[in-house]
Design an enzyme around this catalytic site. Structure first.
Site, PDB file in Angstrom:
ATOM      1  N   TYR A 141      44.518  16.191  -9.619  1.00  0.00           N
ATOM      2  CA  TYR A 141      43.387  17.116  -9.713  1.00  0.00           C
ATOM      3  C   TYR A 141      42.102  16.336  -9.493  1.00  0.00           C
ATOM      4  O   TYR A 141      42.102  15.104  -9.377  1.00  0.00           O
ATOM      5  CB  TYR A 141      43.346  17.776 -11.100  1.00  0.00           C
ATOM      6  CG  TYR A 141      43.372  16.773 -12.234  1.00  0.00           C
ATOM      7  CD1 TYR A 141      42.198  16.201 -12.702  1.00  0.00           C
ATOM      8  CD2 TYR A 141      44.581  16.371 -12.805  1.00  0.00           C
ATOM      9  CE1 TYR A 141      42.227  15.246 -13.708  1.00  0.00           C
ATOM     10  CE2 TYR A 141      44.610  15.430 -13.805  1.00  0.00           C
ATOM     11  CZ  TYR A 141      43.437  14.866 -14.255  1.00  0.00           C
ATOM     12  OH  TYR A 141      43.458  13.920 -15.236  1.00  0.00           O
ATOM     13  N   GLU A 192      48.686 -20.218 -32.213  1.00  0.00           N
ATOM     14  CA  GLU A 192      48.815 -20.374 -30.766  1.00  0.00           C
ATOM     15  C   GLU A 192      47.766 -21.335 -30.189  1.00  0.00           C
ATOM     16  O   GLU A 192      48.072 -22.164 -29.342  1.00  0.00           O
ATOM     17  CB  GLU A 192      48.740 -19.016 -30.018  1.00  0.00           C
ATOM     18  CG  GLU A 192      49.796 -18.011 -30.415  1.00  0.00           C
ATOM     19  CD  GLU A 192      51.192 -18.420 -29.987  1.00  0.00           C
ATOM     20  OE1 GLU A 192      51.313 -19.325 -29.152  1.00  0.00           O
ATOM     21  OE2 GLU A 192      52.145 -17.817 -30.513  1.00  0.00           O
ATOM     22  N   THR A 235      39.421  10.812 -20.314  1.00  0.00           N
ATOM     23  CA  THR A 235      40.260  10.057 -21.243  1.00  0.00           C
ATOM     24  C   THR A 235      40.390   8.575 -20.895  1.00  0.00           C
ATOM     25  O   THR A 235      40.755   7.773 -21.755  1.00  0.00           O
ATOM     26  CB  THR A 235      41.667  10.667 -21.316  1.00  0.00           C
ATOM     27  OG1 THR A 235      42.248  10.690 -20.008  1.00  0.00           O
ATOM     28  CG2 THR A 235      41.610  12.077 -21.886  1.00  0.00           C
ATOM     29  N   ASP A 236      40.103   8.180 -19.656  1.00  0.00           N
ATOM     30  CA  ASP A 236      40.349   6.796 -19.266  1.00  0.00           C
ATOM     31  C   ASP A 236      39.548   5.795 -20.096  1.00  0.00           C
ATOM     32  O   ASP A 236      40.052   4.732 -20.447  1.00  0.00           O
ATOM     33  CB  ASP A 236      40.041   6.595 -17.785  1.00  0.00           C
ATOM     34  CG  ASP A 236      41.181   7.070 -16.894  1.00  0.00           C
ATOM     35  OD1 ASP A 236      42.214   7.511 -17.427  1.00  0.00           O
ATOM     36  OD2 ASP A 236      41.037   7.006 -15.656  1.00  0.00           O
ATOM     37  N   THR A 241      38.614  14.927 -17.207  1.00  0.00           N
ATOM     38  CA  THR A 241      39.681  15.892 -16.939  1.00  0.00           C
ATOM     39  C   THR A 241      39.436  17.222 -17.625  1.00  0.00           C
ATOM     40  O   THR A 241      39.796  18.279 -17.094  1.00  0.00           O
ATOM     41  CB  THR A 241      41.035  15.319 -17.399  1.00  0.00           C
ATOM     42  OG1 THR A 241      41.300  14.117 -16.686  1.00  0.00           O
ATOM     43  CG2 THR A 241      42.169  16.304 -17.153  1.00  0.00           C
ATOM     44  N   LYS A 287      44.195   5.214 -25.646  1.00  0.00           N
ATOM     45  CA  LYS A 287      45.060   5.971 -24.746  1.00  0.00           C
ATOM     46  C   LYS A 287      46.289   5.122 -24.451  1.00  0.00           C
ATOM     47  O   LYS A 287      46.197   4.027 -23.893  1.00  0.00           O
ATOM     48  CB  LYS A 287      44.305   6.295 -23.452  1.00  0.00           C
ATOM     49  CG  LYS A 287      45.088   7.166 -22.472  1.00  0.00           C
ATOM     50  CD  LYS A 287      44.235   7.497 -21.259  1.00  0.00           C
ATOM     51  CE  LYS A 287      44.991   8.383 -20.273  1.00  0.00           C
ATOM     52  NZ  LYS A 287      44.153   8.744 -19.107  1.00  0.00           N
TER      53      LYS A 287
END
Length: 357
Positions: free
Chosen positions: A54, A314, A120-121, A40, A193
């Site tokens: 975009y 767990e 950023t992903d 981006t 993120k």
């Protein structure tokens, strides 16, 4: 009539200076290389109102640097275009290629710091990979933006300026690979993120390391996990990453995804479990069977930030010979598991690695 007091003082200082002496020269600016990979921060929208719609990876590195002339105030900067892609398309092969380039640059005497511009992903995955594999104490900073440069209130220019200022700062050395976004400095180990449409998208569950403000860095804590020069993984000696896949835990889960990943050749499976890395009773038998076939099972959690998976809670991990990812989210657990498998196939050793890094 005599000189004003201030001018008289300057004249006296000049007269007292030794013959041939000159005023002290300002310290040379740090030399920072910017490696551009797209994302981006190199994107463009159809109009200034398009902040979330975009095309990524459109602006080449030379134009990106030219758009922020203030970079020259904090460092001597030059750029290289390594990739021009949206980061969701990053592959392991590209991680290795980028890591080797960062490593090579870090060994050059004419390079004081390195900045990687990135989508950023998957920025957090690349930052963690570099943090684990590049053996340097020089500052390495990964940076992106949440809005393209064409948008109103675009964040990329300031993020890039802050990233370069951080990479140029001697105080950033030895802290591992850093991520600079939204005025905050994070360790690449912790940051993720957490929001997809706002500029404050990147958060660390244990807090930021510091801030970058008007070209200055301010620090409040330091990383404690092993990284860079203290890591047992060295990008210069890694040419392949074993296949590691992630399967998501949820209500009504079935073993289908795990079995399909195993059939495709996965050497380890990251279970992105609910809560404390919990595993559905419908899935446990299949995971035990896959472990018996030599595939590592690593329990992580889909819960965002601020906790960690506890071993033998767990599920009886010791009994099943499973591994827990500690506080690493599933995507970072995948990176560390792949690197661990380049060293060992012993589950106990891999568990030690997850606690160390």
């Amino acid at each position: 009539m005599g000189l004003p007091p201030a001018q008289e003082a300057l004249a006296q200082m000049s007269a007292q200076r030794a013959p041939g002496a000159s005023l002290a020269q300002p310290a040379a600016k740090a030399r920072v290389v910017i490696l551009a990979t797209g994302g981006t921060i190199a994107g463009a929208g159809a109009s200034a109102a398009n902040s979330a719609t975009y095309q990524a990876a459109k602006v080449p590195v030379d134009k990106l640097l030219a758009s922020v002339p203030e970079l020259a105030n904090v460092a001597q900067v030059r750029g290289e275009q390594v990739f021009q892609i949206a980061s969701e398309s990053f592959t392991d092969a590209q991680l290795l290629q980028l890591g080797k380039r960062v490593s090579a640059l870090s060994k050059q005497a004419d390079v004081d710091g390195i900045v990687i511009t990135h989508g950023t992903d998957t920025l957090e995955e690349t930052a963690y990979f570099l943090n684990l594999t590049v053996h340097t104490s020089k500052p390495v900073v990964v940076v992106g933006s949440m809005r393209p440069g064409t948008a109103l209130s675009a964040d990329g220019a300031l993020n890039l300026y802050n990233a370069v200022a951080t990479a140029a700062s001697p105080t950033a050395g030895g802290k591992g690979v850093l991520v600079v976004m939204n005025d905050e400095i994070h360790t690449g180990r912790d940051v993720s993120k957490s929001i997809n449409v706002r500029t404050e998208a990147f958060k660390s569950p244990w807090g930021a390391l510091g801030m970058a403000v008007e070209g200055q860095t301010y620090w409040f804590r330091a990383p404690v996990k092993r990284h860079t020069v203290h890591s047992e993984f060295d990008i210069d000696h890694i040419d392949h990453l074993p296949q590691v896949e992630i399967a998501y835990g949820y209500g009504n889960a079935s073993p289908t995804a795990y079995q399909a990943f195993a059939a495709s050749g996965a050497k380890a499976l990251i279970h992105a479990g609910t809560g404390n890395g919990s595993v559905s009773s419908a899935v446990v038998p299949a995971l035990r069977e896959l472990r018996a076939k030599g595939i590592h099972i690593i329990r992580s959690s889909r819960v965002v930030g601020g906790g960690f998976v506890i071993r033998n809670a767990e599920q009886p991990d010791d009994q099943y010979d499973w591994i827990v990812a500690h506080d690493l989210n599933p995507q970072k657990a995948r990176i560390l598991a792949a690197l661990a498998l380049t060293k060992t196939n012993d589950a106990q050793v891999i568990q030690r690695i997850f606690m160390d890094y």
